[in-house]
Design a protein around this motif. Structure first.
Motif, PDB file in Angstrom:
ATOM      1  N   GLY A 144       0.841  -1.191   0.000  1.00 33.11           N
ATOM      2  CA  GLY A 144       0.000   0.000   0.000  1.00 33.11           C
ATOM      3  C   GLY A 144       0.873   1.236   0.000  1.00 33.11           C
ATOM      4  N   SER A 145       0.551   2.193  -0.855  1.00 29.70           N
ATOM      5  CA  SER A 145       1.305   3.442  -0.940  1.00 29.70           C
ATOM      6  C   SER A 145       0.353   4.616  -0.848  1.00 29.70           C
ATOM      7  N   PRO A 152       4.822   9.227  -4.237  1.00 30.07           N
ATOM      8  CA  PRO A 152       4.275   8.053  -3.543  1.00 30.07           C
ATOM      9  C   PRO A 152       5.223   7.552  -2.451  1.00 30.07           C
ATOM     10  N   GLN A 153       4.657   7.120  -1.345  1.00 25.97           N
ATOM     11  CA  GLN A 153       5.443   6.583  -0.239  1.00 25.97           C
ATOM     12  C   GLN A 153       4.779   5.323   0.270  1.00 25.97           C
ATOM     13  N   VAL A 154       5.561   4.257   0.411  1.00 24.03           N
ATOM     14  CA  VAL A 154       5.034   2.982   0.878  1.00 24.03           C
ATOM     15  C   VAL A 154       4.661   3.091   2.354  1.00 24.03           C
ATOM     16  N   ILE A 155       3.430   2.722   2.665  1.00 27.10           N
ATOM     17  CA  ILE A 155       2.955   2.728   4.047  1.00 27.10           C
ATOM     18  C   ILE A 155       2.680   1.324   4.564  1.00 27.10           C
ATOM     19  N   GLN A 156       2.470   0.371   3.644  1.00 34.51           N
ATOM     20  CA  GLN A 156       2.247  -1.026   4.010  1.00 34.51           C
ATOM     21  C   GLN A 156       2.969  -1.919   3.021  1.00 34.51           C
ATOM     22  N   HIS A 157       3.628  -2.950   3.533  1.00 29.95           N
ATOM     23  CA  HIS A 157       4.243  -3.934   2.635  1.00 29.95           C
ATOM     24  C   HIS A 157       4.414  -5.242   3.391  1.00 29.95           C
ATOM     25  N   GLY A 158       4.011  -6.324   2.755  1.00 26.03           N
ATOM     26  CA  GLY A 158       4.162  -7.640   3.368  1.00 26.03           C
ATOM     27  C   GLY A 158       3.727  -8.711   2.396  1.00 26.03           C
ATOM     28  N   THR A 159       3.664  -9.936   2.883  1.00 25.13           N
ATOM     29  CA  THR A 159       3.192 -11.052   2.070  1.00 25.13           C
ATOM     30  C   THR A 159       1.846 -11.524   2.588  1.00 25.13           C
ATOM     31  N   VAL A 196       4.638   7.066   8.543  1.00 22.75           N
ATOM     32  CA  VAL A 196       4.046   7.583   7.311  1.00 22.75           C
ATOM     33  C   VAL A 196       2.615   8.058   7.619  1.00 22.75           C
ATOM     34  N   ASP A 197       2.275   9.256   7.155  1.00 26.36           N
ATOM     35  CA  ASP A 197       0.947   9.818   7.400  1.00 26.36           C
ATOM     36  C   ASP A 197      -0.090   9.108   6.540  1.00 26.36           C
ATOM     37  N   GLN A 198      -1.034   8.440   7.190  1.00 23.42           N
ATOM     38  CA  GLN A 198      -2.053   7.689   6.447  1.00 23.42           C
ATOM     39  C   GLN A 198      -3.136   8.587   5.855  1.00 23.42           C
ATOM     40  N   PHE A 199      -3.246   9.819   6.370  1.00 23.60           N
ATOM     41  CA  PHE A 199      -4.303  10.719   5.906  1.00 23.60           C
ATOM     42  C   PHE A 199      -3.824  11.455   4.658  1.00 23.60           C
ATOM     43  N   SER A 200      -3.964  10.766   3.547  1.00 23.12           N
ATOM     44  CA  SER A 200      -3.344  11.174   2.295  1.00 23.12           C
ATOM     45  C   SER A 200      -4.374  11.612   1.261  1.00 23.12           C
ATOM     46  N   THR A 201      -3.862  12.225   0.199  1.00 24.46           N
ATOM     47  CA  THR A 201      -4.726  12.632  -0.914  1.00 24.46           C
ATOM     48  C   THR A 201      -4.855  11.552  -1.982  1.00 24.46           C
ATOM     49  N   GLY A 202      -4.225  10.407  -1.756  1.00 22.86           N
ATOM     50  CA  GLY A 202      -4.345   9.332  -2.732  1.00 22.86           C
ATOM     51  C   GLY A 202      -3.760   8.034  -2.227  1.00 22.86           C
ATOM     52  N   TRP A 203      -4.322   6.922  -2.696  1.00 18.91           N
ATOM     53  CA  TRP A 203      -3.890   5.593  -2.293  1.00 18.91           C
ATOM     54  C   TRP A 203      -3.630   4.712  -3.514  1.00 18.91           C
ATOM     55  N   ASN A 204      -2.655   3.817  -3.359  1.00 19.81           N
ATOM     56  CA  ASN A 204      -2.360   2.804  -4.370  1.00 19.81           C
ATOM     57  C   ASN A 204      -2.145   1.475  -3.674  1.00 19.81           C
ATOM     58  N   VAL A 205      -2.698   0.400  -4.219  1.00 22.91           N
ATOM     59  CA  VAL A 205      -2.500  -0.951  -3.678  1.00 22.91           C
ATOM     60  C   VAL A 205      -2.047  -1.857  -4.811  1.00 22.91           C
ATOM     61  N   SER A 217      -3.095  -3.979  -9.661  1.00 23.35           N
ATOM     62  CA  SER A 217      -3.015  -2.761  -8.867  1.00 23.35           C
ATOM     63  C   SER A 217      -4.257  -1.904  -9.056  1.00 23.35           C
ATOM     64  N   LEU A 218      -4.440  -1.017  -8.103  1.00 22.35           N
ATOM     65  CA  LEU A 218      -5.493  -0.005  -8.186  1.00 22.35           C
ATOM     66  C   LEU A 218      -4.933   1.281  -7.605  1.00 22.35           C
ATOM     67  N   SER A 219      -5.491   2.385  -7.999  1.00 26.07           N
ATOM     68  CA  SER A 219      -5.118   3.663  -7.408  1.00 26.07           C
ATOM     69  C   SER A 219      -6.306   4.600  -7.485  1.00 26.07           C
ATOM     70  N   TYR A 220      -6.382   5.475  -6.503  1.00 24.04           N
ATOM     71  CA  TYR A 220      -7.458   6.464  -6.507  1.00 24.04           C
ATOM     72  C   TYR A 220      -7.017   7.705  -5.740  1.00 24.04           C
ATOM     73  N   THR A 221      -7.608   8.824  -6.091  1.00 24.10           N
ATOM     74  CA  THR A 221      -7.387  10.054  -5.354  1.00 24.10           C
ATOM     75  C   THR A 221      -8.489  10.205  -4.310  1.00 24.10           C
ATOM     76  N   VAL A 222      -8.185  10.961  -3.270  1.00 22.25           N
ATOM     77  CA  VAL A 222      -9.141  11.246  -2.204  1.00 22.25           C
ATOM     78  C   VAL A 222      -9.521  12.719  -2.308  1.00 22.25           C
ATOM     79  N   ARG A 223     -10.804  12.972  -2.495  1.00 23.73           N
ATOM     80  CA  ARG A 223     -11.273  14.346  -2.680  1.00 23.73           C
ATOM     81  C   ARG A 223     -12.229  14.733  -1.543  1.00 23.73           C
TER      82      ARG A 223
END
Length: 230
Positions: A144-145, A152-159, A196-205, A217-223
Motif C-alpha cells: 500500500g502506498s 508516492p510513499q510505501v505505508i504497508q508492505h508484506g506477504t 508515514v501519514d495515512q491521511f493522504s490525498t491518494g492511495w495505491n494498492v 493494482s489499483l489507485s485512486y485520489t481522495v477528494r
C-alpha cells in the motif's frame, strides 16, 4: 445491485453482480500483528474487538471500481487488502484481486462497523483465478502506498502469509452458507508504518506474484467534499 467486471490474465472478462460484501477484520495469522493493529487503532480511539477474526457485513453498493473517493473530512484513509470474489459456483470461479478498504477514522472511534459503511471498498479491475495461485499464496506480496508532496510513499508492505488465507475464508463462508455467486470478502489488512501519514490525498494498492512478475493494482485520489450548507 453493483456490477463489477474483472479482466483475467487470459483477457477473459468476468462480470459479477455483488449481492454480499463482507469485510474481515483483525485477520492476521500472527497474534503479534493483530495486537499491533489493535494498538494502532487504539491510538485513534477505536475499542478492541470482542471476537477475532471479525466479519463486518457491508452494503453491497460500496464495492466499487473507481478512481476517486469523495470524503467529508481529512481523517479518512485506506487499507491495503486482497479481495476474494465469488464469480460462480465452481472453485475455478473464485477470483483474487487487489483492494483497498477506505475508512472514516473519526466514525471508527464510535463503531468499526459504522465506519465501514461511510466509504467504499475499492477493487482493482483485474483478477486472478484463485486456483492458479493457491499453491504459492503465501509468497504473494501486498503493498500500500500513499500520495505525498514528495511523491508516492510505501505505508504497508508484506506477504499474504501475514493474513488468513483466501482458502480459509472460502471454507468459513461455505460453512456460513455465504459462498455464493456475488459474494465479495475483503481480507483485512497488514500493519501500517507509523512514521508515514495515512491521511493522504491518494492511495495505491498492488498485489504481486514474484514467481510470474505479474501484478494487479489499483489507485485512486481522495477528494474532500464541500462543507454542508445548513
Amino acid at each position: 445491485m453493483t456490477r463489477l467486471t474483472f479482466e483475467l490474465p487470459d483477457h477473459e472478462q468476468v462480470a459479477v453482480t455483488v449481492h454480499t460484501l463482507l469485510n474481515a477484520g483483525y485477520a492476521g495469522r500472527s497474534r503479534a500483528d493483530v495486537a499491533a493493529h489493535i494498538a494502532e487503532l487504539a491510538e485513534l480511539g477505536v475499542g478492541a474487538p470482542t471476537r477475532i477474526p471479525c466479519i463486518y457485513p457491508i452494503a453491497p453498493y460500496l464495492a466499487m471500481q473507481i478512481d476517486e473517493v469523495p470524503v467529508q473530512h481529512e481523517c479518512t484513509s485506506g487499507e491495503a487488502e486482497w479481495a476474494l470474489v465469488v464469480a460462480g459456483t465452481d472453485p475455478s470461479e473464485l477470483l483474487l484481486t487487489a483492494a483497498c478498504d477506505h475508512t472514516d477514522r473519526r466514525l471508527e472511534q464510535h463503531g468499526v462497523a459504522w465506519s465501514k459503511q461511510a466509504a467504499p471498498d475499492v477493487l482493482a479491475r483485474q483478477a486472478w483465478r484463485l486456483t492458479d495461485v493457491a499453491d504459492r499464496i503465501d509468497e504473494l506480496t501486498l503493498t500500500g502506498s500513499v500520495q505525498t508532496e514528495a511523491g508516492p510513499q510505501v505505508i504497508q508492505h508484506g506477504t499474504l502469509a501475514e493474513l488468513l488465507t483466501p482458502m480459509y475464508w472460502a471454507e468459513e463462508l461455505s460453512a456460513r452458507k455465504l459462498l455464493n455467486p456475488g459474494t465479495i470478502l475483503m481480507s483485512g489488512t497488514i500493519p501500517m508504518r507509523t512514521e508515514v501519514d495515512q491521511f493522504s490525498t491518494g492511495w495505491n494498492v498492488e498485489l504481486s506474484d514474484p514467481l510470474t512478475s505479474q501484478s494487479i493494482s489499483l489507485s485512486y485520489t481522495v477528494r474532500q467534499t464541500p462543507p454542508p450548507v445548513d
